[in-house]
Scaffold this active site. Structure first.
Site, PDB file in Angstrom:
ATOM      1  N   THR A  58      37.768  -8.779  30.920  1.00  0.00           N
ATOM      2  CA  THR A  58      36.915  -8.484  29.768  1.00  0.00           C
ATOM      3  C   THR A  58      35.778  -9.493  29.744  1.00  0.00           C
ATOM      4  O   THR A  58      35.761 -10.445  30.525  1.00  0.00           O
ATOM      5  CB  THR A  58      37.730  -8.562  28.460  1.00  0.00           C
ATOM      6  OG1 THR A  58      36.928  -8.117  27.378  1.00  0.00           O
ATOM      7  CG2 THR A  58      38.150  -9.991  28.166  1.00  0.00           C
ATOM      8  N   THR A  59      34.849  -9.310  28.832  1.00  0.00           N
ATOM      9  CA  THR A  59      33.804 -10.301  28.574  1.00  0.00           C
ATOM     10  C   THR A  59      33.548 -10.354  27.076  1.00  0.00           C
ATOM     11  O   THR A  59      33.189  -9.349  26.469  1.00  0.00           O
ATOM     12  CB  THR A  59      32.493  -9.952  29.300  1.00  0.00           C
ATOM     13  OG1 THR A  59      32.730  -9.798  30.695  1.00  0.00           O
ATOM     14  CG2 THR A  59      31.469 -11.056  29.092  1.00  0.00           C
TER      15      THR A  59
END
Length: 274
Positions: A58-59
């Protein structure tokens, strides 16, 4: 290795059994199970736990500027090379003045953010005032620390506004807690940090800060295969949080890297080559 029941003989009659032999007959009918064939059971448990770990990505990012706190995240959920969803909400509204981000296991993050939201509301009802960002992050860190080593996967940021102004903390599943002015968490964080660190200024306007957050998330999704979907941007200020935008990263690609129109000479060259 089989379970040995030879030590169960007793001269005392047991309730529900006519005699000791009846009890042994009853036990002998219970199926036996093989025990792990290892001398170090702790090591066996650790290896079994590692086998259950799935690759995640994810970011998420957040930073403090003069107008408050800017929070942004992508929306892709993945398990290894499999993309399970492109519309996961990774920014959780804890209360009208506080946000939390999700990185790690989706179920763990969602559960503990819901739990934190309940405890923050109970604190507000009991004390007639909102809990501070510092207090909420410490509460979450203490809860996660009590489950340290039990396989949780949580990497979250708690961002909000309280009586002291903007606040931003990073909390992980080991109970670690850090205060800072900008963080990025997830597999795409190295790429997001590259844009965020180069463009960060404290005295940015809300529009400049939101554009920096959006561009940082986009570049992370462009380079990190586990990040993608929609880049959501939230702003937390004195009046609470507000969602500013939610843009598809595929469309953002053409915004940041517009395709140059072909010149007449290029069109003629292509036609001649064909």
């Amino acid at each position: 290795m089989k379970l040995d029941t030879s030590g169960f003989e007793t001269s005392m009659p047991m309730i529900g059994f006519g005699s000791s032999s009846d009890m042994l007959d009853e036990l002998s009918s219970v199926p036996s199970f093989d025990l792990p064939r290892t001398k170090e059971f702790d090591g066996f448990q650790k290896k079994a736990k590692d086998m259950l770990k799935h690759a995640k990505g994810t970011t998420t990012l957040a930073f403090i500027f003069k107008g408050g706190v800017m929070v942004a995240a992508d929306s892709r959920a993945s398990m290894g090379g499999y993309i399970s969803s492109q519309s996961v909400k990774k920014i959780i509204e804890i209360n009208p003045y506080m946000l939390g981000t999700m990185a790690g296991g989706a179920a763990d993050c969602q559960f503990w953010h819901r739990n934190l939201g309940i405890k923050c509301r109970l604190h507000e009802l009991a004390n007639k005032r909102r809990i501070s960002v510092s207090g909420a992050s410490k509460l979450l860190a203490n809860m996660l620390y009590s489950y340290r080593g039990m396989g949780l996967s949580v990497g979250t940021m708690i961002a909000g506004w309280d009586e002291t102004g903007p606040g931003l903390y990073y909390v992980d599943n080991e109970g670690g807690r850090l205060k800072g002015d900008r963080f990025s968490v997830g597999s795409g964080s190295p790429y997001a940090y590259g844009v965020l660190d180069s463009g960060y200024k404290y005295d940015m306007s809300v529009e400049e800060a939101s554009e920096l957050a959006r561009r940082s998330i986009y570049h992370a999704t462009f380079r990190d295969g586990a990040s993608g979907g929609v880049a959501s941007v939230y702003h937390v200020g004195p009046e609470g949080w507000t969602k500013l935008s939610g843009d598809d990263v595929g469309e953002l690609h053409y915004h940041y890297y517009p395709v140059a129109p072909a010149t007449a000479e290029q069109v003629m060259e292509e036609a001649t080559a064909e």
